[in-house]
Design an enzyme around this catalytic site. Structure first.
Site, mmCIF file in Angstrom:
data_model
loop_
_atom_site.group_PDB
_atom_site.id
_atom_site.type_symbol
_atom_site.label_atom_id
_atom_site.label_comp_id
_atom_site.label_asym_id
_atom_site.label_seq_id
_atom_site.Cartn_x
_atom_site.Cartn_y
_atom_site.Cartn_z
ATOM 1 N N TYR A 189 0.833 -1.204 0.000
ATOM 2 C CA TYR A 189 0.000 0.000 0.000
ATOM 3 C C TYR A 189 0.870 1.258 0.000
ATOM 4 O O TYR A 189 0.625 2.209 -0.757
ATOM 5 C CB TYR A 189 -0.912 -0.021 1.233
ATOM 6 C CG TYR A 189 -1.945 1.078 1.275
ATOM 7 C CD1 TYR A 189 -3.100 0.995 0.505
ATOM 8 C CD2 TYR A 189 -1.781 2.189 2.094
ATOM 9 C CE1 TYR A 189 -4.060 1.996 0.547
ATOM 10 C CE2 TYR A 189 -2.732 3.188 2.152
ATOM 11 C CZ TYR A 189 -3.870 3.095 1.382
ATOM 12 O OH TYR A 189 -4.819 4.093 1.428
ATOM 13 N N LYS A 245 1.116 4.266 -2.785
ATOM 14 C CA LYS A 245 0.768 5.649 -2.465
ATOM 15 C C LYS A 245 1.952 6.591 -2.654
ATOM 16 O O LYS A 245 1.762 7.756 -3.024
ATOM 17 C CB LYS A 245 0.210 5.742 -1.040
ATOM 18 C CG LYS A 245 -1.158 5.077 -0.865
ATOM 19 C CD LYS A 245 -2.195 5.671 -1.805
ATOM 20 C CE LYS A 245 -3.582 5.067 -1.594
ATOM 21 N NZ LYS A 245 -4.589 5.646 -2.512
#
Length: 315
Positions: free
Chosen positions: A149, A153
């Site tokens: 993740y 990002k």
């Protein structure tokens, strides 16, 4: 107040759902997209005004193009495109199946790229438009057990910066990024998990409605980046200025505050296929608990800075 045409990818739950309701309350015309039709239809019913519902997987470029075509066919233009579509995986990098890691990056980074490519193409045709990408505090820092993740990002943050540079020639085209801290949404419980315990948003935890208000703020008055979270800036400061101290403290912080005590067997969650979403994460806090949690997170973040200063003085 002029009604706008707003496309929302990731509209079936969490920040996307809350943003859809907020735009609907303003009187904007909506195009709602996500992978799961049933959840989209529930959101559309809550919005009223007959939003256009288009099941879409942002990781599939052709589906994103078809979404834009459907929006323009119905409304003639796209004024704002908000992308909150995301999936998440917990676990040490070496424990994550490679295909799970890859799919998180595909959805959260390449999906945003697909959205941006399609949105900017339409914005260039009509000479205006605002793109809002939903980033994360984890696009500015890193924590253990969330490597996929965070990788996605960080990449999305770089993409946003590059797109702002490339659209300087178009004064009425805006590229914005929302940077939420912890938000109480279903993404934690629907995540793939190889950490042994169900994830939860570490405190202080904001509501999806607060993030939706920030999305509307960006749509109304675009700016490069909007960080929303009580301790975001303090945590970023510790991460950037005292990396050895931050790295020494962050593991125990995430283990204590970012993982619940509810055990879970290894699972893929909703990484590859949509699953029914239940609003609210595993952490539901009253006002007193929220204040206590915020104080805890502030102390931990401050400790990073203080410990770093002491270490610097000794050196």
């Amino acid at each position: 107040m002029t009604s706008r045409v707003v496309v929302l990818t990731g509209a079936s739950s969490g920040i996307g759902r809350a943003a859809a309701l907020a735009f609907a309350a303003r009187g904007d015309r909506l195009v709602l997209a996500a992978r799961g039709l049933a959840d989209l239809e529930k959101v559309a019913a809550s919005c009223g005004g007959s939003p256009l519902v288009v099941p879409t997987d942002v990781s599939v470029r052709a589906e994103v193009d078809e979404l834009a075509e459907a929006a323009v066919d119905r409304f003639g233009r796209i004024d704002v495109w908000v992308d909150t579509a995301a999936v998440m995986a917990y676990g040490r990098f070496e424990d994550l199946p490679p295909e799970v890691f890859d799919q998180v990056v595909t959805t959260d980074l390449l999906g945003s790229a697909n959205v941006a490519r399609t949105a900017l193409r339409q914005f260039r045709r009509q000479n205006h438009g605002t793109l809002i990408l939903c980033g994360s505090l984890l696009g500015h820092i890193t924590v253990p057990y969330m490597s996929a993740y965070s990788t996605a990002k960080w990449g999305q943050r770089a993409l946003s910066r590059a797109l702002r540079q490339e659209t300087r020639d178009a004064r009425d085209i805006n590229v914005c990024q929302l940077v939420p801290g912890s938000v109480n949404t279903p993404i934690y419980t629907s995540a793939a998990n190889y950490a042994g315990f169900v994830g939860r948003p570490p405190p202080p935890v904001d509501t999806a409605e607060r993030m939706a208000a920030a999305v509307l703020k960006l749509a109304n008055k675009p700016r490069r980046e909007l960080s929303v979270g009580a301790t975001n800036r303090l945590i970023e400061f510790g991460f950037k200025t005292m990396p050895p101290v931050y790295d020494a403290l962050v593991g125990s912080m995430i283990t204590r505050l970012g993982l619940s005590r509810r055990r879970v067997s290894p699972q893929q969650g909703n990484i590859f296929t949509p699953a029914p979403r239940v609003e609210g994460g595993p952490l539901r806090l009253g006002r007193g608990a929220v204040a206590a949690a915020a104080a805890t997170a502030t102390v931990l973040a401050s400790t990073t800075v203080v410990a770093g200063v002491r270490l610097w003085k000794r050196s």
